[in-house]
Design an enzyme around this catalytic site. Structure first.
Site, short mmCIF file in Angstrom:
data_model
loop_
_atom_site.label_atom_id
_atom_site.label_comp_id
_atom_site.label_asym_id
_atom_site.label_seq_id
_atom_site.Cartn_x
_atom_site.Cartn_y
_atom_site.Cartn_z
N HIS A 123 1.13 -1.74 0.13
CA HIS A 123 0.82 0.00 0.07
C HIS A 123 0.82 1.07 -0.06
O HIS A 123 0.11 2.34 -0.46
CB HIS A 123 -1.36 -0.09 1.13
CG HIS A 123 -0.68 0.45 2.44
ND1 HIS A 123 -0.35 -0.70 3.20
CD2 HIS A 123 0.24 1.01 3.23
CE1 HIS A 123 0.31 -0.20 4.66
NE2 HIS A 123 0.47 1.48 4.49
N ASP A 153 0.26 -7.17 2.46
CA ASP A 153 0.51 -6.29 1.73
C ASP A 153 1.58 -5.75 1.77
O ASP A 153 2.28 -4.93 2.12
CB ASP A 153 -0.08 -5.94 2.90
CG ASP A 153 -0.21 -4.25 2.35
OD1 ASP A 153 0.15 -3.55 1.50
OD2 ASP A 153 -0.49 -3.43 3.15
N GLY A 225 3.53 5.98 7.97
CA GLY A 225 4.95 6.61 7.53
C GLY A 225 5.96 5.45 8.00
O GLY A 225 6.19 5.29 7.48
N ASN A 226 5.06 4.91 9.26
CA ASN A 226 5.97 3.52 9.54
C ASN A 226 5.26 2.86 8.37
O ASN A 226 6.53 1.30 8.86
CB ASN A 226 6.05 3.29 10.85
CG ASN A 226 6.76 4.25 12.12
OD1 ASN A 226 5.38 4.75 12.67
ND2 ASN A 226 7.89 3.56 11.96
N SER A 227 4.62 3.00 7.71
CA SER A 227 4.23 1.83 7.00
C SER A 227 5.07 1.05 5.66
O SER A 227 5.92 2.08 4.98
CB SER A 227 3.21 1.50 6.28
OG SER A 227 2.25 1.57 6.88
N GLY A 283 -7.81 -27.57 -3.73
CA GLY A 283 -9.55 -27.20 -3.78
C GLY A 283 -10.88 -27.48 -3.07
O GLY A 283 -11.24 -28.40 -3.21
N VAL A 284 -10.43 -27.55 -1.92
CA VAL A 284 -11.35 -27.92 -1.04
C VAL A 284 -12.78 -26.30 -0.57
O VAL A 284 -11.76 -25.43 -0.33
CB VAL A 284 -11.20 -28.61 -0.21
CG1 VAL A 284 -9.79 -29.90 0.03
CG2 VAL A 284 -10.05 -27.66 1.04
N ILE A 286 -13.41 -25.16 3.64
CA ILE A 286 -12.90 -25.66 5.09
C ILE A 286 -13.98 -25.15 6.13
O ILE A 286 -14.46 -23.60 5.11
CB ILE A 286 -11.60 -25.98 5.30
CG1 ILE A 286 -10.92 -24.17 4.54
CG2 ILE A 286 -10.66 -26.90 4.73
CD1 ILE A 286 -9.90 -24.12 5.44
#
Length: 379
Positions: A123, A153, A225-227, A283-284, A286
Site C-alpha cells: 500500500h 500487503d 509513515g512507519n508502513s 481445492g477444498v 473448509i
C-alpha cells in the site's frame, strides 16, 4: 495534505503511509546490520547504530485522476449558457479536466541485499508513478517496483546505488515469544529517522484484512509513515514488517501489527524471482471444528480444519481427501484452525508434494497431495 488510509474489520484500523514530504534520515555509518549484537544494559543505541543504515524512506508520487463530471453539480442555467456561447462543458473535448494536485505519500522500507533490494508494504507503492528512496546518508535514488503482493500487503522495490548498500537479515519470527523486546524504525508522519521500542504483545493475530492474516502485535509506537518499516528483535534481525495500527485517533495507541518475517521472506523471494507470487492450492471448502463436532467424533479439543466439500478434479480429490476429513497438520506444522490450513498450503510452491495429516472417522492417517496453483483472487 491528503492521507492514504484503509480501514478493515477493526474500528479505526489504519493502513497506509502519510501523504506529505519525505524527510531525510540522519547520517549513519554503513556498518552491516548482520553484525548486530543483543541489547546491552543502557539501551538500544549500539543496536540502532548498526541497523539504521539499512532503513530507507520512500516517497511516491501519483498523477491526479480526472474528477468525475456530473451535470447535476453545475449551477442552474450554466449548461444553457455554455451552449449559447460555445463553451465546452467539463468532460468534453477542450473542457476543464477537473484534475486536482499531484498526490504524494511517504513510507518506510529496508534493504535486504547489498545490491539494492528493498522491502516495503504494497500500500506504500500501490499505484505510484514514481518511487524515490532516500538512504540513511541522504542520497536520493529512483526505485523500480519489482513486484507486489496485495494479499500480504508486501512489495519489493530495487535501487541502483553504484556501490554495496548496508542491509539487514531476516530473523526467526516463528521463535518469537510474547513479552520479547522489539524495536521499530521508520518515518512516522514524514519526520524522518525515528526509533521506538516495545514488546511482542501477541502472536498470530487475525485482523480480517485478508486470507493470510497472521500478524505480530506490538506496543512499539507505529504511526502513519512507519508502513513498510522493519520490526527488529534484540539481535538486530528483521522479525516483522510494520503494516497496520488499531487507532481511534489515527495515531499510535500501542496496538500495532507487523507481517511476520516467516511470511515475508517467502513472498519476497517469490517476487524477486519473477515479480509475482505463486501459491499452492488444494481445492477444498473448509470450516472450523466446533465443540459439538469434536465431541461427536471423540477428540479432546476443537482444533483442525473440517473439509466441508472437495471440488472434483482438484489436487485434493486426486489425492483422496474426502468430505468430513479433519486436517490436523501440513508437513508436520499444526493446523488448529481453517486459517492455518489456508496459510500453510498457500505458502507452499505449486507442484510440490505435501503430507497432510487428517482424522477420518476419528482415526489418524497421512495423505500425500501434489498441490496445484491458486488462482489470483481480489485482495
Amino acid at each position: 495534505m491528503q492521507t492514504k488510509t484503509r480501514t478493515r474489520a477493526l474500528p479505526a484500523l489504519v493502513l497506509g503511509a502519510l501523504m506529505g514530504a519525505t524527510a531525510v534520515a540522519a547520517l549513519a555509518p554503513a556498518i552491516s546490520p548482520a553484525q548486530a549484537h543483543a541489547v546491552q544494559p543502557g539501551g538500544y543505541a549500539d543496536l540502532v547504530a548498526r541497523v539504521a543504515p539499512a532503513v530507507v524512506y520512500i516517497e511516491v508520487t501519483q498523477k491526479a485522476q480526472a474528477a468525475d463530471f456530473n451535470p447535476a453539480d453545475m449551477p442552474p442555467g450554466f449548461e444553457e449558457f455554455a451552449r449559447r456561447f460555445g463553451m465546452p462543458l467539463p468532460g468534453q473535448p477542450g473542457g476543464p479536466e477537473g484534475q486536482g494536485p499531484q498526490q504524494t505519500g511517504v513510507g518506510t522500507g529496508f534493504v535486504i541485499s547489498a545490491s539494492g533490494d528493498i522491502v516495503t508494504n504494497n500500500h506504500v507503492v500501490e499505484g505510484a508513478d514514481k518511487v524515490t528512496v532516500t538512504l540513511a546518508d541522504g542520497t536520493r535514488l529512483q526505485a523500480r517496483v519489482i513486484g507486489t503482493d496485495p494479499a500480504t500487503d508486501l512489495a519489493l522495490i530495487r535501487v541502483e546505488a553504484g556501490h554495496d548498500l548496508a542491509f539487514v537479515e531476516w530473523g526467526d519470527s516463528a521463535a518469537l515469544r510474547v513479552g520479547q523486546d522489539v524495536i521499530a524504525i521508520g518515518n512516522p508522519f514524514g519526520l524522518g529517522n525515528t526509533v521506538t521500542a516495545g514488546i511482542v504483545s501477541a502472536l498470530g493475530r487475525d485482523i480480517n484484512s485478508g486470507p493470510f492474516d497472521n500478524y505480530i502485535q506490538t506496543d512499539a509506537a507505529i504511526n502513519r509513515g512507519n508502513s513498510g518499516g522493519p520490526l527488529f528483535d534484540a539481535e538486530g534481525r528483521v522479525v516483522g514488517i510494520n503494516t497496520a495500527i488499531f487507532s481511534p485517533t489515527g495515531g499510535s495507541v500501542g496496538i500495532g501489527f507487523a507481517v511476520p518475517a516467516e511470511t515475508a521472506r517467502t513472498v519476497i523471494a517469490d517476487l524477486a524471482d519473477d515479480g509475482k507470487v505463486e501459491r499452492g492450492w488444494l481445492g477444498v471448502s473448509i470450516q472450523p471444528v466446533t465443540d459439538d463436532i469434536a465431541a461427536a467424533i471423540g477428540i479432546d479439543a476443537a482444533k483442525g480444519a473440517l473439509i466441508a466439500d472437495v471440488t472434483a478434479d482438484t489436487p485434493a480429490a486426486k489425492a483422496g481427501l474426502k468430505r468430513g476429513d479433519i486436517v490436523t497438520a501440513v508437513n508436520g506444522a499444526a493446523v488448529d484452525s481453517p486459517r492455518d490450513l489456508t496459510r500453510l498450503v498457500a505458502t507452499a510452491k505449486p507442484g510440490t508434494e505435501v503430507t497432510i495429516a487428517i482424522l477420518r472417522a476419528g482415526q489418524p492417517t497421512d495423505i500425500a497431495v501434489k498441490l496445484g496453483q491458486r488462482a489470483e483472487q481480489p485482495a
